[in-house]
Structure formats: C-alpha cells, structure tokens
Design a protein around this motif. Structure first.
Motif, PDB file in Angstrom:
ATOM      1  N   LEU A   1       0.890  -1.386  -0.138  1.00  0.00           N
ATOM      2  CA  LEU A   1      -0.097  -0.091  -0.141  1.00  0.00           C
ATOM      3  C   LEU A   1       1.015   1.289   0.022  1.00  0.00           C
ATOM      4  CD1 LEU A   1      -2.392  -1.033   2.787  1.00  0.00           C
ATOM      5  CD2 LEU A   1      -2.703  -1.683   0.410  1.00  0.00           C
ATOM      6  N   PRO A   2       1.337   1.682  -1.155  1.00  0.00           N
ATOM      7  CA  PRO A   2       2.244   2.765  -1.258  1.00  0.00           C
ATOM      8  C   PRO A   2       1.901   3.898  -0.613  1.00  0.00           C
ATOM      9  CG  PRO A   2       1.051   2.551  -3.286  1.00  0.00           C
ATOM     10  CD  PRO A   2       0.680   1.316  -2.436  1.00  0.00           C
ATOM     11  N   VAL A   3       2.857   4.742  -0.240  1.00  0.00           N
ATOM     12  CA  VAL A   3       2.421   6.209   0.341  1.00  0.00           C
ATOM     13  C   VAL A   3       3.319   7.441  -0.362  1.00  0.00           C
ATOM     14  CG1 VAL A   3       2.559   5.232   2.689  1.00  0.00           C
ATOM     15  CG2 VAL A   3       4.596   5.972   1.787  1.00  0.00           C
ATOM     16  N   SER A   4       3.787   6.948  -1.596  1.00  0.00           N
ATOM     17  CA  SER A   4       4.425   8.027  -2.391  1.00  0.00           C
ATOM     18  C   SER A   4       4.280   7.513  -3.886  1.00  0.00           C
ATOM     19  CB  SER A   4       5.845   8.448  -2.337  1.00  0.00           C
ATOM     20  OG  SER A   4       6.628   7.255  -2.481  1.00  0.00           O
ATOM     21  N   LEU A   5       4.370   8.329  -4.874  1.00  0.00           N
ATOM     22  CA  LEU A   5       4.249   7.879  -6.288  1.00  0.00           C
ATOM     23  C   LEU A   5       5.316   7.115  -6.629  1.00  0.00           C
ATOM     24  CD1 LEU A   5       2.629   8.131  -9.018  1.00  0.00           C
ATOM     25  CD2 LEU A   5       3.858  10.412  -9.144  1.00  0.00           C
ATOM     26  N   GLU A   6       6.374   7.309  -5.980  1.00  0.00           N
ATOM     27  CA  GLU A   6       7.636   6.503  -6.472  1.00  0.00           C
ATOM     28  C   GLU A   6       7.519   4.946  -6.047  1.00  0.00           C
ATOM     29  OE1 GLU A   6       7.893   9.447  -4.973  1.00  0.00           O
ATOM     30  OE2 GLU A   6       8.731  10.570  -6.591  1.00  0.00           O
ATOM     31  N   GLY A   7       6.628   4.965  -4.506  1.00  0.00           N
ATOM     32  CA  GLY A   7       6.674   3.641  -4.174  1.00  0.00           C
ATOM     33  C   GLY A   7       5.623   2.802  -4.890  1.00  0.00           C
ATOM     34  N   PHE A   8       4.385   3.583  -5.263  1.00  0.00           N
ATOM     35  CA  PHE A   8       3.595   3.025  -6.369  1.00  0.00           C
ATOM     36  C   PHE A   8       4.040   2.604  -7.512  1.00  0.00           C
ATOM     37  CE2 PHE A   8       0.798   3.507  -9.972  1.00  0.00           C
ATOM     38  CZ  PHE A   8      -0.382   2.867  -9.702  1.00  0.00           C
ATOM     39  N   ASP A   9       4.948   3.100  -7.929  1.00  0.00           N
ATOM     40  CA  ASP A   9       5.474   2.650  -9.204  1.00  0.00           C
ATOM     41  C   ASP A   9       6.160   1.329  -8.985  1.00  0.00           C
ATOM     42  OD1 ASP A   9       4.524   4.633 -10.814  1.00  0.00           O
ATOM     43  OD2 ASP A   9       6.273   5.937 -10.622  1.00  0.00           O
ATOM     44  N   SER A  10       6.850   1.109  -7.714  1.00  0.00           N
ATOM     45  CA  SER A  10       7.750   0.119  -7.388  1.00  0.00           C
ATOM     46  C   SER A  10       6.804  -0.963  -6.603  1.00  0.00           C
ATOM     47  CB  SER A  10       9.136   0.356  -6.980  1.00  0.00           C
ATOM     48  OG  SER A  10       8.585   1.092  -5.662  1.00  0.00           O
ATOM     49  N   SER A  11       5.726  -0.759  -6.364  1.00  0.00           N
ATOM     50  CA  SER A  11       5.002  -1.609  -5.264  1.00  0.00           C
ATOM     51  C   SER A  11       4.774  -2.965  -5.957  1.00  0.00           C
ATOM     52  CB  SER A  11       3.866  -0.884  -4.649  1.00  0.00           C
ATOM     53  OG  SER A  11       2.705  -0.578  -5.878  1.00  0.00           O
ATOM     54  N   LYS A  12       4.485  -3.856  -5.094  1.00  0.00           N
ATOM     55  CA  LYS A  12       3.996  -5.279  -5.354  1.00  0.00           C
ATOM     56  C   LYS A  12       2.323  -5.110  -5.720  1.00  0.00           C
ATOM     57  CE  LYS A  12       7.290  -7.109  -2.190  1.00  0.00           C
ATOM     58  NZ  LYS A  12       7.410  -7.954  -1.131  1.00  0.00           N
ATOM     59  N   SER A  13       2.035  -6.144  -6.337  1.00  0.00           N
ATOM     60  CA  SER A  13       0.521  -6.191  -6.622  1.00  0.00           C
ATOM     61  C   SER A  13       0.215  -7.783  -6.176  1.00  0.00           C
ATOM     62  CB  SER A  13       0.332  -5.883  -8.085  1.00  0.00           C
ATOM     63  OG  SER A  13       0.842  -6.997  -9.145  1.00  0.00           O
ATOM     64  N   GLY A  14      -1.296  -7.889  -6.261  1.00  0.00           N
ATOM     65  CA  GLY A  14      -1.599  -9.240  -5.704  1.00  0.00           C
ATOM     66  C   GLY A  14      -3.107  -9.240  -5.437  1.00  0.00           C
ATOM     67  N   SER A  15      -3.578 -10.225  -5.425  1.00  0.00           N
ATOM     68  CA  SER A  15      -4.981 -10.215  -5.525  1.00  0.00           C
ATOM     69  C   SER A  15      -5.427 -10.119  -3.929  1.00  0.00           C
ATOM     70  CB  SER A  15      -5.762 -11.917  -5.623  1.00  0.00           C
ATOM     71  OG  SER A  15      -5.015 -12.802  -4.999  1.00  0.00           O
ATOM     72  N   ASN A  16      -4.414 -10.412  -2.855  1.00  0.00           N
ATOM     73  CA  ASN A  16      -4.956 -10.304  -1.612  1.00  0.00           C
ATOM     74  C   ASN A  16      -4.768  -8.903  -1.067  1.00  0.00           C
ATOM     75  OD1 ASN A  16      -2.072 -10.173  -1.705  1.00  0.00           O
ATOM     76  ND2 ASN A  16      -1.588 -11.788  -0.115  1.00  0.00           N
ATOM     77  N   ARG A  17      -4.642  -7.854  -1.729  1.00  0.00           N
ATOM     78  CA  ARG A  17      -4.319  -6.458  -1.291  1.00  0.00           C
ATOM     79  C   ARG A  17      -5.492  -6.002  -0.418  1.00  0.00           C
ATOM     80  NH1 ARG A  17      -4.756  -4.103  -7.305  1.00  0.00           N
ATOM     81  NH2 ARG A  17      -3.985  -6.383  -7.707  1.00  0.00           N
ATOM     82  N   PHE A  18      -6.700  -6.787  -0.713  1.00  0.00           N
ATOM     83  CA  PHE A  18      -7.721  -6.089   0.291  1.00  0.00           C
ATOM     84  C   PHE A  18      -7.450  -6.367   1.653  1.00  0.00           C
ATOM     85  CE2 PHE A  18     -11.458  -7.583   2.504  1.00  0.00           C
ATOM     86  CZ  PHE A  18     -12.169  -6.195   2.571  1.00  0.00           C
ATOM     87  N   MET A  19      -6.754  -7.634   1.903  1.00  0.00           N
ATOM     88  CA  MET A  19      -6.309  -7.921   3.324  1.00  0.00           C
ATOM     89  C   MET A  19      -5.645  -6.824   3.948  1.00  0.00           C
ATOM     90  SD  MET A  19      -4.483 -11.461   4.515  1.00  0.00           S
ATOM     91  CE  MET A  19      -2.845 -10.919   3.731  1.00  0.00           C
ATOM     92  N   TYR A  20      -4.571  -6.390   3.297  1.00  0.00           N
ATOM     93  CA  TYR A  20      -3.532  -5.452   3.786  1.00  0.00           C
ATOM     94  C   TYR A  20      -4.410  -4.185   3.986  1.00  0.00           C
ATOM     95  CZ  TYR A  20      -0.131  -8.941   2.449  1.00  0.00           C
ATOM     96  OH  TYR A  20       0.639  -9.865   2.399  1.00  0.00           O
ATOM     97  N   LEU A  21      -5.286  -3.755   3.090  1.00  0.00           N
ATOM     98  CA  LEU A  21      -6.059  -2.373   3.190  1.00  0.00           C
ATOM     99  C   LEU A  21      -6.953  -2.597   4.422  1.00  0.00           C
ATOM    100  CD1 LEU A  21      -6.965   0.037   2.278  1.00  0.00           C
ATOM    101  CD2 LEU A  21      -8.699  -0.912   0.690  1.00  0.00           C
ATOM    102  N   GLU A  22      -7.483  -3.798   4.807  1.00  0.00           N
ATOM    103  CA  GLU A  22      -8.408  -3.903   5.935  1.00  0.00           C
ATOM    104  C   GLU A  22      -7.544  -3.729   7.214  1.00  0.00           C
ATOM    105  OE1 GLU A  22     -12.001  -7.191   6.798  1.00  0.00           O
ATOM    106  OE2 GLU A  22     -10.133  -8.004   6.024  1.00  0.00           O
ATOM    107  N   LEU A  23      -6.245  -4.215   7.362  1.00  0.00           N
ATOM    108  CA  LEU A  23      -5.509  -4.078   8.562  1.00  0.00           C
ATOM    109  C   LEU A  23      -5.183  -2.561   8.616  1.00  0.00           C
ATOM    110  CD1 LEU A  23      -2.613  -7.021   7.969  1.00  0.00           C
ATOM    111  CD2 LEU A  23      -4.484  -6.672   9.715  1.00  0.00           C
TER     112      LEU A  23
END
Length: 210
Positions: free
Chosen positions: A20-42
């Motif tokens: 869950l990136p906190v900067s645009l640079e972090g977004f460009d290099s961040s991981k993706s995955g189907s379980n991203r909802f779990m981390y957002l929920e946390l």
C-alpha cells in the motif's frame, strides 16, 4: 520491551507500505496481488490512515466481479465506487490537457508529430478493453513515458517538455487521492494522523512483566 514492540511495528509497516504505497515512487515499484484487500483491511483496522489512499487506489484495480468474492464492508465498497468514478475520466483529461494542447502556441514545435500522438491516444481511449477495464490513469500515463515508440518523430526538446508534463500530471493525481476517496484533505494531514492515531498496544502479559 518497547524496542521489541517498535521493531514489530516497523516490520509490519514496511510490509504494508510495500503493498500500500505512500508515495508515487513507491506506487511505481510496489507489489501487486489479489490479497491487497487483506492489507487494506489491516490499515483500516489499526487506523493507519496514511496507507489508505494508495490502498484504495489499488483496490480500484479489481474488477467488480473480483471484489464480490471478498466480504467487503459497505464503507470499503463506497470508497471503491467513489474512487473509480473519480479515476475514470483522468486518462481522457491527460489527453485533453497535455497532448491535445501541444503545438506552437505552447512552444511545442512538432505539430505534425503531436497530431499522430493524439490519434494514438484517442485510439486507446476508444478501445473496448480499455473502456471496460479498471481505471488506472497512473499506470496508463506512465506508459507514455516508458514506451518511447509512442513519441516517434517528436524532437528532443518537445519530448523533454512532454515527459515533464507527465510527471506533473501524475503527481497531481497522486496528491488528490486522499480527497478523491474521502479520507482526508491532503497527504500532510494523513502524515499527522500516522503519528497521533497509530496504536501499538503491547499484549497484557508483556505489559505486566515490563
């Protein structure tokens, strides 16, 4: 004991911010995955609000069909649809605000070449797959920077101006995410919340022994 708790907290935050990136640079290099909802929920559960804008942006990349597979709370769903509605016109906005306005009046000299670039952009915007897919303007606009074949025939000077315009446009989108999802007025506000509202309580057994 406090050091141990802080270490665990920092490790958890490092994992969350890689997804869950906190900067645009972090977004460009961040991981993706189907379980991203779990981390957002946390992040929501522990009120780590500075992780939410990037998290909800990534949630918007899920199709409605995939979203239905999760037991998503109503407030998550509302932010999902609110965000998708706000993100949907941004690719067309980039074309209108940046590509379509290029030319001599804006001191961009390659008028004929920009006309070809504009045709390519409009073709993308009319593509059924593009129209039906999740709105991802940050990624789509970045592709104009990474795929140099899109700018074939454009001079070095115009290319430099265009790449700078891409960076500015994407940064403006990123800065608008907190308001877009109704999370806060700015990233700066969420950074304050990070310090004030992030609870890391030690387990009762550890608290009593320290």
């Amino acid at each position: 004991m406090k050091y141990m708790v802080d270490s665990i907290r920092d490790s958890c935050l490092a994992l969350l911010t890689s997804i869950l990136p906190v900067s645009l640079e972090g977004f460009d290099s961040s991981k993706s995955g189907s379980n991203r909802f779990m981390y957002l929920e946390l992040a929501e559960k522990f009120n780590v609000r500075f992780l939410l804008p990037g998290g909800y942006y990534k949630l918007c990349q899920l199709s409605e069909e995939r979203l239905k597979k999760y037991d998503v709370p109503t407030d998550f769903t509302l932010k999902y649809y609110r965000g998708r509605q706000a993100l949907q016109p941004l690719c067309a906005g980039f074309v209108n605000d940046v590509i379509a306005t290029s030319g001599p009046r804006n001191q961009w000299c390659c008028s004929a070449s920009w006309s070809d670039v504009l045709k390519t952009a409009h073709k993308d915007l009319r593509d059924p797959t593009f129209l039906s897919g999740p709105p991802n303007p940050l990624k789509w606009i970045l592709e104009w920077k990474e795929d140099r074949t899109m700018l074939a025939g454009v001079c070095r000077r115009c290319r430099k101006q265009f790449l700078a315009a891409i960076d500015t446009y994407r940064q403006n989108i990123w800065e608008s995410l907190p308001q877009m999802f109704g999370i806060g007025s700015s990233w700066e506000e969420l950074e304050v919340m990070k310090v004030v509202n992030y609870p890391v309580p030690a387990p009762a057994s550890l608290s009593s022994s320290s």
